[in-house]
Enzyme design. Structure first.
Site, PDB file in Angstrom:
ATOM      1  N   SER A  92      55.690  71.696   8.434  1.00 10.03           N
ATOM      2  CA  SER A  92      56.598  72.740   7.991  1.00 10.03           C
ATOM      3  C   SER A  92      56.361  73.982   8.833  1.00 10.03           C
ATOM      4  O   SER A  92      55.316  74.116   9.494  1.00 10.03           O
ATOM      5  CB  SER A  92      56.334  73.063   6.514  1.00 10.03           C
ATOM      6  OG  SER A  92      56.994  74.252   6.110  1.00 10.03           O
ATOM      7  N   TYR A 128      50.917  74.644  -0.591  1.00 10.46           N
ATOM      8  CA  TYR A 128      51.806  74.014   0.383  1.00 10.46           C
ATOM      9  C   TYR A 128      51.360  74.332   1.804  1.00 10.46           C
ATOM     10  O   TYR A 128      51.295  73.447   2.664  1.00 10.46           O
ATOM     11  CB  TYR A 128      53.237  74.493   0.144  1.00 10.46           C
ATOM     12  CG  TYR A 128      54.285  73.722   0.905  1.00 10.46           C
ATOM     13  CD1 TYR A 128      54.726  72.489   0.450  1.00 10.46           C
ATOM     14  CD2 TYR A 128      54.856  74.241   2.063  1.00 10.46           C
ATOM     15  CE1 TYR A 128      55.703  71.773   1.137  1.00 10.46           C
ATOM     16  CE2 TYR A 128      55.830  73.538   2.754  1.00 10.46           C
ATOM     17  CZ  TYR A 128      56.243  72.309   2.289  1.00 10.46           C
ATOM     18  OH  TYR A 128      57.198  71.608   2.973  1.00 10.46           O
TER      19      TYR A 128
END
Length: 256
Positions: A140, A153
């Site tokens: 990401s 995350y």
């Protein structure tokens, strides 16, 4: 338009029931691959394969035995595994670290990190033995830069980058490539849930959250679509990127 860039290849797509995973599975099928779509929700997986008649296998990637079964069954069916799209994951808790639910933090680590590791290990064993293959790990933009209220995350996606680089060196001599995709903010249900949680935590309307944090800060001033990420995954999975390994590719509409 298709060009059969994956003709004769077999691909496993984890987290293939929605969003990016669904877009990748459908594009790969259009490009000639035999696609096995894995995930935890049978109805969503069936919707993914309905247009192309691919294969569905229920698999919770946090369970190593289920991951091993997914890869063993796929290898038995097709004789080889050419591509792994290591996409299963979750957004994790959206909260300041000082008040985050540590149970949710650990759950995020189990799915995004250990789940990805189990899949990488199973794929690497098979691909190294057959002397070819491409592993595409879903990191990401948050694997390159820390973001507030997303500590779990970020931790998992930073780790995926490091593991990608390390594994690429391990399996490179066997002709196996390992790369990471780093999408930015992707339009869809997952981001809708993240924005709703941020809106509640920050006391701002969703529209303000979107403009301040996602669209105004991108050079193209828009979201990225799942289909755009799928095209990047196709490049990394195909022979078009035959000399690329241990790398990461941003697909973020220019969020520098």
């Amino acid at each position: 338009m298709t060009s059969s860039r994956l003709a004769g290849k077999t691909a496993i797509v984890t987290g293939g029931g929605t969003g990016i995973g669904r877009a990748i599975a459908q594009l790969f099928a259009q490009e000639g691959a035999e696609v096995v779509v894995a995930g935890r929700t049978a109805a969503a997986l069936q919707q993914t394969v309905e247009p192309f008649g691919g294969y569905v296998q229920l698999c919770d990637v946090t369970q190593e035995a289920q991951v091993d079964a997914l890869f063993a069954d796929t290898q038995k069916r097709f004789g080889r595994i050419d591509i792994l799209i290591n996409n299963a994951g979750a957004s994790g808790p959206v909260s300041p670290l000082t008040s985050v639910d540590m149970g949710e933090w650990r759950d995020c680590i189990e799915l995004n990190l250990f789940g990805a590791l189990y899949c990488m290990r199973a794929a690497a064993r098979i691909m190294s033995a057959q002397k070819s293959g491409s592993i595409v790990n879903m990191s990401s933009l948050m694997g390159l830069k820390g973001y507030p209220m997303r500590t779990a995350y970020c931790a998992t996606k930073f780790a995926i980058i490091g593991i990608t680089e390390a594994l690429a060196r391990e399996v490179g001599p066997d002709g196996v490539r390992v790369n990471a995709l780093c999408p930015g903010a992707i339009s869809g249900e997952l981001m809708d849930r993240v924005i709703a949680r941020r809106s509640e935590a920050e006391g701002k309307p969703p529209e303000q959250i979107i403009w301040e944090n996602y669209t105004s800060v991108a050079a193209l001033q828009r979201w990225v679509s799942p289909e755009e990420v799928a095209e990047a995954a196709l490049f990394l999975a195909s022979d078009a990127s035959a000399s690329i390994t241990g790398d990461r590719l941003k697909v973020d509409a220019g969020r520098f």
